[in-house]
Scaffold this active site. Structure first.
Site, short mmCIF file in Angstrom:
data_model
loop_
_atom_site.label_atom_id
_atom_site.label_comp_id
_atom_site.label_asym_id
_atom_site.label_seq_id
_atom_site.Cartn_x
_atom_site.Cartn_y
_atom_site.Cartn_z
N TRP A 160 44.19 78.02 66.68
CA TRP A 160 44.69 76.62 67.34
C TRP A 160 45.38 77.02 68.41
O TRP A 160 46.12 77.54 68.72
CB TRP A 160 45.61 75.77 66.33
CG TRP A 160 46.07 74.76 67.23
CD1 TRP A 160 45.51 73.48 67.29
CD2 TRP A 160 47.39 74.71 67.73
NE1 TRP A 160 46.19 72.52 68.11
CE2 TRP A 160 47.41 73.21 68.21
CE3 TRP A 160 48.47 75.29 67.93
CZ2 TRP A 160 48.28 72.77 69.08
CZ3 TRP A 160 49.32 75.10 68.74
CH2 TRP A 160 49.58 73.61 69.19
N GLU A 207 40.44 75.26 64.96
CA GLU A 207 41.12 74.01 64.45
C GLU A 207 41.26 72.85 65.54
O GLU A 207 41.57 73.35 66.77
CB GLU A 207 42.45 74.42 63.93
CG GLU A 207 43.56 73.14 63.56
CD GLU A 207 44.81 73.60 63.13
OE1 GLU A 207 45.71 72.80 62.86
OE2 GLU A 207 45.12 74.88 63.13
N LYS A 224 42.44 69.11 67.44
CA LYS A 224 43.73 68.16 67.72
C LYS A 224 43.23 67.06 68.55
O LYS A 224 42.63 67.36 69.62
CB LYS A 224 44.97 69.03 68.02
CG LYS A 224 46.27 68.11 67.83
CD LYS A 224 47.29 69.02 68.17
CE LYS A 224 48.87 68.22 67.98
NZ LYS A 224 49.78 69.02 67.89
N ASP A 271 43.13 69.68 60.01
CA ASP A 271 44.67 69.57 59.76
C ASP A 271 44.87 67.72 59.65
O ASP A 271 44.41 66.82 60.46
CB ASP A 271 45.38 69.68 61.11
CG ASP A 271 46.89 69.82 60.87
OD1 ASP A 271 47.53 68.60 60.60
OD2 ASP A 271 47.67 70.84 60.91
N HIS A 277 46.30 65.90 62.67
CA HIS A 277 45.54 66.15 63.92
C HIS A 277 44.40 65.03 64.66
O HIS A 277 43.66 65.10 65.30
CB HIS A 277 44.85 67.45 64.15
CG HIS A 277 45.91 68.43 64.21
ND1 HIS A 277 45.38 69.85 64.85
CD2 HIS A 277 47.05 68.71 64.12
CE1 HIS A 277 46.60 70.51 64.64
NE2 HIS A 277 47.73 69.74 64.41
N HIS A 329 44.68 72.10 56.61
CA HIS A 329 46.03 72.21 56.73
C HIS A 329 46.63 70.80 56.30
O HIS A 329 46.41 69.83 56.82
CB HIS A 329 46.41 72.42 58.37
CG HIS A 329 46.35 73.69 58.64
ND1 HIS A 329 46.68 74.23 59.83
CD2 HIS A 329 46.11 74.78 57.91
CE1 HIS A 329 46.75 75.58 59.93
NE2 HIS A 329 46.25 75.92 58.55
N ASP A 363 51.36 63.34 64.82
CA ASP A 363 51.29 64.55 64.16
C ASP A 363 52.48 65.22 64.00
O ASP A 363 53.00 66.22 64.66
CB ASP A 363 50.36 65.54 65.28
CG ASP A 363 50.39 66.97 64.39
OD1 ASP A 363 50.46 66.91 63.24
OD2 ASP A 363 50.26 67.98 65.32
#
Length: 427
Positions: free
Chosen positions: A187, A228, A230, A261, A264, A288, A296
């Site tokens: 990430w 990952e 976001k 996540d 995210h 996650h 977040d």
């Protein structure tokens, strides 16, 4: 103290109730016994790490609260984790960030090696747990402007590429030592606070940097690369280079594990609905699991509707062999060991509840077009005696039943945490 005999009586009665719906309770318990949740190290020390710099986090990260007893060394963190694991049923994993090595002096992130994590490898073996890993692309002078792998400066990009390469070698060594793959999750915080003039160029640089990091083929038996996404962060409110669409495409085209996540995405958007979609195109999925509150914010995982929906999707789709469940929250306003226990026990409880659904019956009703019965059974399921099955499971594996685990945490706070002179005070 809960009476063990009463727990067993309640369990047998609950087992009968579930059997009336066609649910095999023993099979459900066997299913969750095989699940290893990756518990995140950073809850124990407020994402400070052990590089010797107690400065502010930065790069879109923040921890709030100043509850006493933050772990200040690897040994303190290991002690706290050992207590947390003793309160959680099952055998679970540990998710480490690269900034948590045994450095014993200045070691920049492009120079970290396996030797800096040998202590963690040895400790994990002694505890009979496995490790996962993460490069640390934040809280560093070369990330001060919010860019790392997508940076316009070639020298800074190369520094972070070298960090990623080093982390892959460390993760592979961990996986080789433990006999199963170490999930290595990437990430990066790269993004702009305000509207960019070019969304394209940073994404081209990020893709090229990742390709350079992943250019060496490492054994899948030792490590698996995850990427990952976001939606936004502090300092990257208008544009994040590694968006969901970017990493979805990257994972599909490069055959990587995709990490979702729970915090995210848009505040009203859940990851549960994405699981079956992305697993049509990517080989495996890393979750996650956290709890966002309006953004977040990585609150401690509670037994929420979204948590239940996540676990239901995993079980209903028969995805346990393709989904890696990890946690990601950090709360310094409460006892940190208790936060681990609360969050992990809730994740397991939701997984047990999902495993106790009459899944085949519900799906058959759906195939038959009997949506009335499907809805009725789903609603009845909500008041089935999950607690009795959960208490039996905890008792059968020798961990505290109900809230009894809190007594052990409170005693540990008196004897250990309260003696630590330094506490967190980050905002």
């Amino acid at each position: 103290m809960t009476n063990p005999a009463n727990i067993e009586k309640a369990f047998l009665l609950a087992k009968e109730q579930y059997a009336s719906l066609g649910v095999d309770v023993d099979a459900a318990l066997e299913k969750i016994r095989s699940v290893a949740i990756s518990v995140h190290c950073w809850q124990g020390d407020d994402v400070a790490g052990f590089e010797g710099d107690e400065g502010a986090l930065g790069n879109g990260l923040a921890v709030t609260g100043n509850y006493p007893g933050r772990a200040r060394t690897a040994d303190e963190l290991k002690s706290d984790l050992e207590l947390a694991y003793s309160l959680i049923p099952g055998k679970h994993r540990l998710n480490l960030h690269a900034m948590y090595g045994d450095f014993n002096g200045p070691v920049d992130r492009d120079q970290i090696e396996v030797e800096h994590f040998q202590g963690w490898i040895d400790w994990a073996a002694s505890q009979e747990i496995s490790l996962d890993f993460n490069p640390s692309y934040f809280s560093h002078p070369k990330a001060a402007d919010g860019f790392t792998l997508a940076h316009a400066d070639e020298g800074i990009r190369q520094f972070w590429i070298d960090h990623g390469i080093a982390c892959r070698k460390i993760a592979a060594a961990m996986g080789k030592a433990q006999g199963n793959p170490c999930i290595n999750n990437f990430w990066v915080p790269d993004g702009y606070k305000d509207t960019p003039a070019s969304r394209k160029a940073p994404r081209e640089r990020l893709a090229a940097s990742l390709d350079a990091i992943f250019s060496e083929n490492l054994p899948a038996a030792h490590t698996l690369d995850a990427v990952e996404c976001k939606l936004f962060g502090i300092g990257s409110e208008s544009y994040v280079v590694g968006s969901h669409e970017f990493y979805m495409g990257y994972a599909i085209s490069r055959n990587k594990v995709l990490c979702l996540d729970a915090g995210h995405f848009h505040p009203t958007e859940g990851i549960s609905d994405k699981i079956s979609s992305v697993l049509m195109y990517v080989p495996e999925l890393l979750l996650h699991v956290s709890r966002g509150v309006r953004w977040d914010s990585d609150h401690v995982v509670t037994y929420s509707d979204e948590l239940q929906a996540i676990m239901q999707e995993i079980v209903r789709g028969d995805y346990l062999n393709r989904v890696h469940i990890g946690l990601d929250f950090f709360d310094a306003s409460i006892n940190r060991v208790a936060a681990w226990a609360i969050g992990t026990r809730n994740a397991l409880k939701a997984l047990l509840a999902a495993s106790l659904e009459p899944t085949e019956k519900l799906q058959q009703l759906e195939r038959d077009g009997d949506f009335t019965s499907r809805l009725a059974l789903m609603e009845e399921q909500k008041t089935m005696p999950l607690g009795a099955i959960w208490d039996h499971y905890c008792q059968s594996v020798g961990v505290p039943v109900g809230a009894e685990w809190l007594n052990k945490v409170q005693e540990y706070e008196k004897t250990t945490l309260s003696l630590r002179s330094s506490c967190s005070a980050t905002v």
